[in-house]
Design an enzyme around this catalytic site. Structure first.
Site, PDB file in Angstrom:
ATOM      1  N   ASP A  60      -5.650   0.175   2.234  1.00 13.82           N
ATOM      2  CA  ASP A  60      -5.760   0.307   3.686  1.00 13.82           C
ATOM      3  C   ASP A  60      -6.666   1.481   4.040  1.00 13.82           C
ATOM      4  O   ASP A  60      -6.788   2.452   3.284  1.00 13.82           O
ATOM      5  CB  ASP A  60      -4.381   0.543   4.308  1.00 13.82           C
ATOM      6  N   ASP A  86      -6.734 -10.000   7.270  1.00  9.13           N
ATOM      7  CA  ASP A  86      -5.518  -9.961   6.454  1.00  9.13           C
ATOM      8  C   ASP A  86      -4.247 -10.143   7.273  1.00  9.13           C
ATOM      9  O   ASP A  86      -3.179  -9.689   6.877  1.00  9.13           O
ATOM     10  CB  ASP A  86      -5.462  -8.624   5.697  1.00  9.13           C
ATOM     11  N   LEU A  99       8.691   2.412  15.551  1.00  9.59           N
ATOM     12  CA  LEU A  99       9.252   1.821  16.771  1.00  9.59           C
ATOM     13  C   LEU A  99      10.745   2.112  16.867  1.00  9.59           C
ATOM     14  O   LEU A  99      11.406   2.366  15.847  1.00  9.59           O
ATOM     15  CB  LEU A  99       9.000   0.313  16.767  1.00  9.59           C
ATOM     16  N   LYS A 137      -0.349   7.089   6.404  1.00  9.39           N
ATOM     17  CA  LYS A 137      -1.270   6.376   5.526  1.00  9.39           C
ATOM     18  C   LYS A 137      -2.406   7.322   5.164  1.00  9.39           C
ATOM     19  O   LYS A 137      -3.209   7.705   6.023  1.00  9.39           O
ATOM     20  CB  LYS A 137      -1.839   5.126   6.221  1.00  9.39           C
ATOM     21  N   GLN A 183       0.813  -1.211   0.000  1.00 10.12           N
ATOM     22  CA  GLN A 183       0.000   0.000   0.000  1.00 10.12           C
ATOM     23  C   GLN A 183       0.848   1.264   0.000  1.00 10.12           C
ATOM     24  O   GLN A 183       1.984   1.272   0.469  1.00 10.12           O
ATOM     25  CB  GLN A 183      -0.907   0.009   1.233  1.00 10.12           C
ATOM     26  N   ASP A 237       0.040  -2.969  11.389  1.00 10.90           N
ATOM     27  CA  ASP A 237      -0.650  -2.957  10.102  1.00 10.90           C
ATOM     28  C   ASP A 237      -2.102  -3.416  10.248  1.00 10.90           C
ATOM     29  O   ASP A 237      -2.447  -4.561   9.967  1.00 10.90           O
ATOM     30  CB  ASP A 237       0.089  -3.819   9.077  1.00 10.90           C
ATOM     31  N   ILE A 283       1.666   7.141  11.974  1.00  8.03           N
ATOM     32  CA  ILE A 283       2.021   6.026  12.864  1.00  8.03           C
ATOM     33  C   ILE A 283       3.464   6.190  13.325  1.00  8.03           C
ATOM     34  O   ILE A 283       4.389   6.278  12.508  1.00  8.03           O
ATOM     35  CB  ILE A 283       1.872   4.685  12.118  1.00  8.03           C
ATOM     36  N   LEU A 284       3.645   6.230  14.623  1.00  8.50           N
ATOM     37  CA  LEU A 284       4.980   6.397  15.199  1.00  8.50           C
ATOM     38  C   LEU A 284       5.821   5.149  14.944  1.00  8.50           C
ATOM     39  O   LEU A 284       5.405   4.033  15.253  1.00  8.50           O
ATOM     40  CB  LEU A 284       4.869   6.647  16.700  1.00  8.50           C
ATOM     41  N   GLU A 338       4.311 -10.396  13.501  1.00  2.37           N
ATOM     42  CA  GLU A 338       5.626  -9.823  13.793  1.00  2.37           C
ATOM     43  C   GLU A 338       5.869  -9.784  15.296  1.00  2.37           C
ATOM     44  O   GLU A 338       4.971  -9.457  16.077  1.00  2.37           O
ATOM     45  CB  GLU A 338       5.727  -8.415  13.190  1.00  2.37           C
TER      46      GLU A 338
END
Length: 489
Positions: free
Chosen positions: A220, A372, A310, A202, A186, A391, A307-308, A377
């Site tokens: 997304d 999906d 990591l 996103k 995406q 995600d 999105i922060l 992870e």
């Protein structure tokens, strides 16, 4: 079994016995291995030898009965599960008002819990200003707090009073660099914010009520990412990266600081009013110049989820999910046909924490409608790492459809963490008040968000409905196995 074998052997001619002796011994040996293996894995699932003995002594297995029902009713495994869960839910709703639970104690707990969530994520003294008057040094302190929070089994702590500052910094801090993000299928932008923090953006691709053709098809949903993060907090599954809403002016904030790779994907478009829009397509598996992303014609802005990222010291390990689907309509995965499938999962995954993590994640995904999760992870080289909720964009698609296959880890393994169960049941059947349903709490947490409404009323209602389906599933497990074998500490 041995006595029957002995009688047969006695009446067999000695010469014949010699001829088949090797074969008989071999067959008996294989049978014993299969029996011991099945017992071993049952003991792994239920974590208790007594239950394994009960299964041995029981004349019929519930799993075998399940297959018999499949043959008699000519239903798929999914359809059989759905039928059982819905029947159980009807029974639970009929008995709801006869529950002897302490409603006042439950409501007090929920009120304190929700107030804690609100105080962590909402700034009580903030206005609707879009400017963040913080110096780079102050922003670095804010980003460092988020990095220090990360542990093997948490991305944010249970008490996180600085979360509101982090969310505000994500929403309003200056973008000092924009770039393509080549990972995944995406379109995403890799942004570097003032203070050196990286984040993924996103953008919006659909309206809130748009429904795709399939449960895992399409782009997304940025609103799904935002709501999923806050839902993870509500469920006490604090394994999702911090997500905030953001409105970005493409011409002023993205293009002037864009990398050469991102700039190469810009294709300006003329509107009917002869106004130029700064459109682009980025780089990803499905990205191409024929599917441009354009800002709003009036404002020149894009709304999306930011999105922060990591901390860099935490490397991610991506593994294939045992309940991965085939993504082919005419080809079912093994888990969609085999009610014993959880036994095979236990061969390569420990009950604690991994199988219990699969169940927790399945509950989370079922609530948001995310089918999906083909890989999962964890933190690489970190012992006891949680299964990270990364995600979540394929969520909140069709509010009228509850995808039962998502909850198969719970249906097939019939185990769940006791703390997960106790937490869920507080929200599921709130008899005296509707203030503490999942939908109501989401509204309380996010109604002041700059992109609200993030969900339609139908999606909010789906959250509450799906939670009750989850509780009915757990009740079915209680009927199949003893309660203390289903609930794990």
């Amino acid at each position: 079994m041995n006595s029957h074998c002995f009688l047969v052997i006695v009446i067999i001619n000695i010469k014949t016995m010699r001829r088949f002796k090797t074969r008989i011994v071999f067959v008996l040996f294989i049978c014993s291995i299969i029996t011991v293996s099945m017992l071993f894995y049952f003991m792994l699932i239920f974590d208790d030898k007594k239950l394994a003995n009960n299964i041995i002594n029981t004349s019929r297995s519930v799993i075998v009965v399940g297959f018999s029902e499949l043959r008699n009713e000519n239903l798929t495994l999914c359809e059989t599960y759905e039928k059982k869960v819905k029947l159980k839910l009807v029974q639970m709703l009929e008995n709801e008002h006869n529950d002897d639970g302490d409603d006042d104690v439950n409501e007090n707990y929920l009120e304190n819990f929700v107030e804690s969530l609100k105080s962590d994520s909402q700034r009580m003294d903030s206005s609707n200003s879009t400017a963040l008057n913080l110096e780079s040094k102050e922003l670095k302190k804010i980003w460092s707090i988020a990095k220090k929070w990360v542990r093997a089994r948490q991305i944010i702590p249970e008490k996180a009073p600085e979360l509101s500052s982090i969310i505000e910094a994500l929403q309003h801090s200056k973008i000092i660099k924009s770039d393509v993000s080549r990972k995944g299928t995406q379109l995403k932008l890799l942004l570097t914010l003032e203070g050196g923090q990286q984040a993924l953006f996103k953008p919006r691709r659909y309206s809130r009520d748009y429904i795709t053709d399939d449960i895992y098809a399409g782009a997304d949903r940025h609103n799904g990412e935002i709501v999923a993060f806050h839902l993870s907090r509500i469920l006490n599954q604090r394994y999702a990266p911090i997500v905030a809403s953001r409105i970005i002016n493409v011409a002023h904030e993205i293009k002037p600081v864009a990398s050469p790779s991102l700039l190469a994907t810009f294709v300006p478009q003329k509107t009917k009013l002869n106004k130029t829009l700064e459109c682009f397509y980025g780089e990803c598996y499905y990205c191409n110049e024929y599917e441009l992303l354009c800002p709003d014609e009036t404002t020149g802005t894009l709304e999306g989820a930011i999105i922060l990222m990591l901390p860099s010291q935490y490397q991610l390990q991506k593994l294939r999910h045992p309940w991965q689907r085939t993504y082919k309509k005419n080809l079912k995965a093994q888990w969609e046909m085999d009610s014993h499938y959880c036994l095979s999962v236990l061969k390569s995954n420990s009950l604690r924490p991994r199988v219990l993590d699969f169940v927790d994640t399945a509950i989370f995904d079922y609530l948001i409608g995310n089918a999906d999760r083909h890989h999962f992870e964890v933190f690489k080289d970190v012992s006891n790492s949680a299964l990270l909720l990364i995600d979540n964009g394929k969520s909140f698609g069709d509010p009228s459809h509850d995808e039962t296959t998502i909850i198969f880890p719970l249906l097939q393994c019939c185990v769940i963490r006791n703390q997960t169960y106790q937490h869920l049941r507080r929200f599921a059947f709130t008899i005296n008040s509707s203030r503490f349903t999942l939908s109501a709490i989401i509204k309380q947490l996010l109604s002041n968000d700059q992109l609200w409404p993030l969900l339609t009323e139908h999606h909010l209602q789906a959250l509450d409905r799906r939670l009750r389906m989850i509780m009915a599933t757990i009740e079915l497990c209680f009927e199949t196995y003893q309660r203390n074998y289903v609930l794990k500490n």
